[in-house]
Design a protein around this motif. Structure first.
Motif, PDB file in Angstrom:
ATOM      1  N   GLN A  21       0.839  -1.187   0.000  1.00 12.71           N
ATOM      2  CA  GLN A  21       0.000   0.000   0.000  1.00 12.71           C
ATOM      3  C   GLN A  21       0.878   1.242   0.000  1.00 12.71           C
ATOM      4  O   GLN A  21       1.922   1.264   0.612  1.00 12.71           O
ATOM      5  CB  GLN A  21      -0.877   0.062   1.253  1.00 12.71           C
ATOM      6  N   MET A  22       0.428   2.241  -0.706  1.00 13.42           N
ATOM      7  CA  MET A  22       1.015   3.563  -0.598  1.00 13.42           C
ATOM      8  C   MET A  22      -0.125   4.517  -0.335  1.00 13.42           C
ATOM      9  O   MET A  22      -1.033   4.614  -1.114  1.00 13.42           O
ATOM     10  CB  MET A  22       1.731   3.973  -1.894  1.00 13.42           C
ATOM     11  N   ALA A  23      -0.067   5.169   0.784  1.00  9.07           N
ATOM     12  CA  ALA A  23      -1.135   6.111   1.055  1.00  9.07           C
ATOM     13  C   ALA A  23      -1.007   7.269   0.098  1.00  9.07           C
ATOM     14  O   ALA A  23       0.071   7.763  -0.100  1.00  9.07           O
ATOM     15  CB  ALA A  23      -1.052   6.584   2.477  1.00  9.07           C
ATOM     16  N   ILE A  24      -2.026   7.708  -0.503  1.00  2.00           N
ATOM     17  CA  ILE A  24      -1.996   8.947  -1.299  1.00  2.00           C
ATOM     18  C   ILE A  24      -2.897   9.948  -0.738  1.00  2.00           C
ATOM     19  O   ILE A  24      -3.694  10.365  -0.615  1.00  2.00           O
ATOM     20  CB  ILE A  24      -2.323   8.774  -2.790  1.00  2.00           C
ATOM     21  N   GLU A  60       0.501  13.067  -0.403  1.00  2.00           N
ATOM     22  CA  GLU A  60      -0.055  14.379  -0.083  1.00  2.00           C
ATOM     23  C   GLU A  60      -0.590  15.041  -1.347  1.00  2.00           C
ATOM     24  O   GLU A  60      -0.146  14.730  -2.450  1.00  2.00           O
ATOM     25  CB  GLU A  60       1.034  15.282   0.513  1.00  2.00           C
ATOM     26  N   HIS A  61      -1.519  15.965  -1.153  1.00  2.00           N
ATOM     27  CA  HIS A  61      -1.973  16.797  -2.268  1.00  2.00           C
ATOM     28  C   HIS A  61      -1.256  18.134  -2.170  1.00  2.00           C
ATOM     29  O   HIS A  61      -1.381  18.862  -1.195  1.00  2.00           O
ATOM     30  CB  HIS A  61      -3.490  17.008  -2.212  1.00  2.00           C
ATOM     31  N   TYR A  66      -1.084  15.030  -6.797  1.00  2.00           N
ATOM     32  CA  TYR A  66      -0.939  14.083  -5.696  1.00  2.00           C
ATOM     33  C   TYR A  66       0.491  13.555  -5.709  1.00  2.00           C
ATOM     34  O   TYR A  66       0.983  13.070  -6.732  1.00  2.00           O
ATOM     35  CB  TYR A  66      -1.939  12.942  -5.826  1.00  2.00           C
ATOM     36  N   VAL A  67       1.167  13.646  -4.558  1.00  2.00           N
ATOM     37  CA  VAL A  67       2.600  13.380  -4.477  1.00  2.00           C
ATOM     38  C   VAL A  67       2.882  12.284  -3.458  1.00  2.00           C
ATOM     39  O   VAL A  67       2.292  12.258  -2.374  1.00  2.00           O
ATOM     40  CB  VAL A  67       3.354  14.669  -4.076  1.00  2.00           C
ATOM     41  N   THR A 230      -5.018  12.088   4.232  1.00  3.17           N
ATOM     42  CA  THR A 230      -4.139  11.223   3.452  1.00  3.17           C
ATOM     43  C   THR A 230      -4.948  10.362   2.497  1.00  3.17           C
ATOM     44  O   THR A 230      -5.958   9.792   2.870  1.00  3.17           O
ATOM     45  CB  THR A 230      -3.320  10.316   4.389  1.00  3.17           C
ATOM     46  N   SER A 231      -4.475  10.280   1.269  1.00  2.00           N
ATOM     47  CA  SER A 231      -5.061   9.379   0.287  1.00  2.00           C
ATOM     48  C   SER A 231      -4.203   8.127   0.208  1.00  2.00           C
ATOM     49  O   SER A 231      -3.152   8.036   0.837  1.00  2.00           O
ATOM     50  CB  SER A 231      -5.147  10.053  -1.083  1.00  2.00           C
TER      51      SER A 231
END
Length: 427
Positions: A21-24, A60-61, A66-67, A230-231
């Motif tokens: 998983q990578m939180a975005i 992060e946005h 989105y980064v 966080t996404s």
């Protein structure tokens, strides 16, 4: 295996059906779109051992993108890369960067990594990965390529390889056990922001991270901009493939991008539905492989053909007048249709994008974002709610489903069964 680098634990994970998983945040092709199939088979064989455990990361946005935070090289240098499902190439600015955009942190210095390697022109990976990216050789016979994005931003890179680590949402970082190929940019001109170091390409071409790691499925759920939340993006067995499913289709002009068939747009106001009066073949993919809806959260706004956009604005103007709401057009880099209202005033307005077997409903912040513009007469600043949809560039037949519209949707890509799933939810 656990190794320690600059004081932190890094779990080496070794990818088909990986789970992380990578939180975005395809290999969609059935036959690889490159010349040396046996070489790529060996490359993917190493990737098969990758990523057997799940992991989480943070996204992060920043500004309009989105980064995700990653680390490159040994010892690692942290970088922030914009995530893009609409392109293949992963790249970052490198020293010496002769013509690059200003950013918060200095460019990556290849000399600081013991494991960094330039890719030479005789290397088979140069022929495979760079063959669709205007390849060239410099005076030292290093492989180079160039990218031009839809907003006319251009990037020129030396092709290189190094080890990547993905920054976790919690404590650990996770690394891949073989180097990944990427672009070390010496020129980057266009629409970039100081908070980003480059791009993480998640398209389906051979150069993308998806293909290099042989990833068979992934999903993402984006928070609307401005929430501070966080996404996330999930890969492999961690991916969420729930909700309505639509088949992925191939666009002959943009073979690396993810497309679905697009039939119509419906305006919903107070539960009444108004289908836009545009021919369905304007939106759908034609027999020549043109058209359709590209899923691209590297593009902020949704784009539709000019005829469809003008019809959408016409219908919304009528609905706004019925609700005594003033409509205004803002002409900047993109034409924006705006309403002098609050988001609460617009709660009864929504759109439906009708795809193959799927209706995607856009409401609230998926459909409008708050903008501040000077009044055309008084020049006083005014706050307006502006449509997150604009006109496709250069009279393209293709439409683009952008990041704002994708927010609060869990979108899953099943690259083995060639489908994409949509589940409207609070991310």
């Amino acid at each position: 295996m656990i190794i320690t680098v600059f004081g932190g634990n890094i779990e080496i994970i070794t990818a088909k059906n990986l789970g992380f998983q990578m939180a975005i945040v395809e290999k969609l092709y059935q036959t690889p779109a490159f010349s040396n199939v046996s070489l790529m088979a060996n490359f993917h064989a190493g990737a098969q051992e990758q990523l057997k455990s799940g992991f989480s990361g943070r996204v992060e946005h920043i500004h309009t993108t989105y980064v995700v935070t990653m680390s490159i090289g040994i010892p690692g240098t942290p970088v922030s890369l914009s995530i893009d499902t609409g392109s293949d190439a992963t790249w970052l600015q490198c020293k010496p960067c002769t013509n690059c955009f200003k950013k918060r942190d200095p460019p990556f210095d290849p000399k600081e990594s013991f494991t960094f390697k330039y890719t030479m022109c005789e290397n088979e990976h140069c022929k495979i990965f760079a063959n669709r990216l205007s390849p060239a050789c410099d005076d030292h016979q290093r492989c180079q390529f160039s990218i031009k994005y839809g907003d006319n931003s251009t990037v020129s890179c030396n092709m290189a390889s190094d080890f990547f680590q993905l920054e976790g949402l919690y404590v650990n970082r996770k690394a891949f056990n073989h180097p990944l190929y990427f672009g070390c940019a010496f020129s980057a001109i266009g629409v970039f922001h100081e908070g980003e170091d480059g791009m993480l390409g998640l398209g389906q071409g051979p150069f993308s991270i998806i293909s290099q790691l042989n990833i068979s499925k992934f999903s993402h759920c984006l928070q609307p901009p401005g929430t501070g939340e966080t996404s996330y993006i999930l890969f492999g067995d961690e991916a969420r493939l729930d909700g309505q499913a639509a088949p992925l289709i191939r666009n002959k002009v943009f073979p690396s991008q993810y497309f679905v068939n697009f039939h119509s747009i419906i305006v919903v106001y107070n539960r009444s539905e108004i289908k836009l009066n545009v021919p369905s073949d304007l939106l759908a993919m034609d027999k020549n492989g043109r058209g359709g809806l590209m899923l691209d959260f590297g593009t902020t706004l949704t784009r539709i053909p000019k005829v469809a956009y003008h019809e959408l604005c016409r219908v919304l103007l009528i609905q706004a007048s019925l609700a005594n709401i003033t409509a205004k057009f803002h002409r900047g880099k993109l034409l924006r249709f705006c309403l002098d209202a609050s988001l609460k005033d617009l709660k009864d307005i929504s759109l439906i994008f009708r795809l193959d077997s799927v209706d995607i409903k856009l409401t609230g912040r998926q459909l409008f974002n708050r903008m501040i513009f000077p009044d055309t007469v008084t020049q006083e600043l005014q706050e307006l709610e502006c449509l997150t949809i604009s006109v496709s560039s250069n009279n393209m037949r293709e439409s683009i489903f952008g990041a704002y519209a994708q927010a609060n949707n869990n979108i899953g890509y099943d690259l083995e069964n060639w489908i994409v799933t949509f589940n409207n939810m609070q991310c």
